[in-house]
Structure formats: C-alpha cells, structure tokens
Design an enzyme around this catalytic site. Structure first.
Site, mmCIF file in Angstrom:
data_model
loop_
_atom_site.group_PDB
_atom_site.id
_atom_site.type_symbol
_atom_site.label_atom_id
_atom_site.label_comp_id
_atom_site.label_asym_id
_atom_site.label_seq_id
_atom_site.Cartn_x
_atom_site.Cartn_y
_atom_site.Cartn_z
ATOM 1 N N TYR A 116 -5.722 79.453 -24.636
ATOM 2 C CA TYR A 116 -5.735 79.982 -25.797
ATOM 3 C C TYR A 116 -5.399 81.547 -24.965
ATOM 4 O O TYR A 116 -5.476 82.432 -24.830
ATOM 5 C CB TYR A 116 -6.938 79.923 -26.480
ATOM 6 C CG TYR A 116 -6.725 81.347 -27.450
ATOM 7 C CD1 TYR A 116 -5.273 80.816 -28.185
ATOM 8 C CD2 TYR A 116 -7.623 81.774 -28.426
ATOM 9 C CE1 TYR A 116 -4.821 81.444 -29.837
ATOM 10 C CE2 TYR A 116 -7.201 82.690 -29.618
ATOM 11 C CZ TYR A 116 -5.902 82.784 -29.852
ATOM 12 O OH TYR A 116 -5.560 82.994 -30.826
ATOM 13 N N ASP A 157 -2.848 76.568 -26.511
ATOM 14 C CA ASP A 157 -1.606 77.468 -27.395
ATOM 15 C C ASP A 157 -1.968 78.040 -26.707
ATOM 16 O O ASP A 157 -1.775 79.169 -26.518
ATOM 17 C CB ASP A 157 -2.459 78.093 -28.709
ATOM 18 C CG ASP A 157 -1.981 78.686 -29.657
ATOM 19 O OD1 ASP A 157 -1.453 79.202 -29.613
ATOM 20 O OD2 ASP A 157 -2.063 80.052 -30.929
#
Length: 264
Positions: A116, A157
């Site tokens: 992330y 992400d």
C-alpha cells in the site's frame, strides 16, 4: 494461481462485500490469494474468522484507523515478512515501518509482496516527500528479493498512474499520483526486472481501478489505474490473464477501488 489485489478502504466496513465477492468468484474459479490494502484495523480486531470459515489462511499487518495490509490465502504462506526492516535494517528504515504498508511471503514457491504505497497528498508537500522516500526504500527492498531465486509477484495500491493512458484525463498528468518524480520512481522499480501484467493483455486506455467518490466519477468513468500487479520475467511469461472487476465499485457504500485479478 489467481491473485487479487483490492484496496477495501476499511475491511470492517466492506467485510460483507469482500466475502460475497470471494463466494461469487468461487462459483467460477476461486481466488487463491487475496491481497488487501487499507484494512484500517489492528491485527487483533481483523475479522479473520469470516475468512477461515471459507477455508482461507489469514496474515495481517495493521494499525488503527489507517493503512494496513493483509494476505488471505487458500494455501499456507511461509516466511511472512512485514515492513522493510527485516531486509534493510532499522538504521536505514527508521520510522517508515510505523505505517503498516508491506506484507509478503512464500506461496507455491512464489514470493508475493502486497503493498500500500503512500498517497502523497499534494505535490511538494511533506507527505509527497515521504512518498518519494518510501519508494526509494521499496526499490532497495525489491532489489534484495529479486536477487533471490524465487520468482517475484508484487501487487497492491501503488497510488501512481504509470502513463497518461491510465488516467481519464491526461491533463491530470503532473498532479499527485501522476507527477514526473512519482512516475520516475515507479519506472526505476519496474526497471529492476518486473513487468506490468495488465499491459500484457490490454494496451488501450480507459481501464481504471480507482474512482473518486466525488463528482459521480464512477458513473462517468473518470478513473485512474493505480492498482497494479508486477511480475518477474518467468511469471510474466506464464501469465494468462489480468482483469479489473468493476462490479464491486457499483455496490452500495463501496470501496473507491475495484479488485484487480491476475492469473498465472
């Protein structure tokens, strides 16, 4: 092996949607590994039981209200690694591992790393500088793993649209998530010996994995492709599919991200 990456923007808020999605996938071809980002929950409060009841093993690295990553796997995962410190050392990493953004391990002989990446907030801000420094650490971290014999699968992400075709409006290039320093940092990481598996199968623009909650962005398809799977060469050659499943984004109270599924 089918691996899905999904920023769920709070696992407790989106739990029923994630479980329903996994069950729906299982009626066709099960997800072998689900990599979650932005779980926003401490490890002790992660809803592991709901996944173990489906036959999954759960590995988490979380914190209260922010960040957090998890691996939800049909097979046991060994050599679980959380954060950068175990590879790069405390002196180099400093406080960067206080934000829970990295988890990985070995599954079926493949080193999978779920990320992330920081958003960066605004070009030129302190958070933007933090993002660039974090990406420098990530490059060193992945250099280490690419020196090992296990093939490498990185997903998550990334909060970066690699090219203008990955944004609904190319004029957004230069803004946060598409500034030249961010794109250069990602290009250096990919240049270590990785391939964007989505682009193996889809070269056109107009495919996105994140849509802002504001301005009816999803309905208007004003999105960004910022969730990625990057594979080392041997895995990339064996990849047979990579798709973005837009359907969960149309749920009531959805995550602002859609799952991205790659198959090897």
């Amino acid at each position: 092996m089918r691996v899905a990456s999904w920023n769920v923007n709070s696992i407790r808020t989106r739990l029923s949607q994630v479980i329903a999605w996994l069950n729906a996938q299982a009626t066709q071809e099960p997800i072998d590994l689900l990599c979650l980002q932005e779980t926003k929950v401490v490890d002790a409060d992660f809803p592991s039981d709901e996944f173990t009841q489906l036959g999954y093993h759960v590995y988490v690295s979380g914190q209260k209200s922010y960040n957090g990553v998890a691996l939800i796997s049909r097979d046991p995962i060994i050599d679980i690694q959380k954060g950068f410190t175990s590879v790069l050392g405390t002196e180099k990493v400093g406080s960067f591992d206080e934000q829970k953004r990295v988890i990985g391990g070995l599954i079926q002989g493949i080193r999978v790393i779920n990320l992330y990446v920081p958003n960066g907030s605004e070009v030129g801000s302190d958070k933007y500088q933090y993002k660039l420094e974090w990406l420098d650490l990530l490059r060193e971290y992945l250099t280490y793993w690419l020196s090992k014999p296990d093939p490498l699968w990185i997903c998550g992400d990334f909060n970066i649209a690699p090219e203008d075709r990955d944004i609904y409006d190319p004029k957004k290039a230069g803004e946060i998530m598409a500034s030249p320093p961010e794109r250069d940092a990602l290009a250096k990481i990919v240049g270590l010996g990785l391939q964007d598996v989505f682009r193996k199968f889809t070269t056109a623009g107009g495919y996105f994995s994140w849509w802002d909650y504001r301005s009816a962005a999803f309905v208007r398809n004003r999105g960004w492709r910022i969730d990625h799977h990057y594979l080392s060469q041997s895995l990339y050659e064996r990849a047979s599919q990579c798709v973005i499943d837009r359907d969960p984004r149309s749920n009531p109270q959805p995550s602002d991200h859609a799952p991205v599924i790659a198959t090897v």
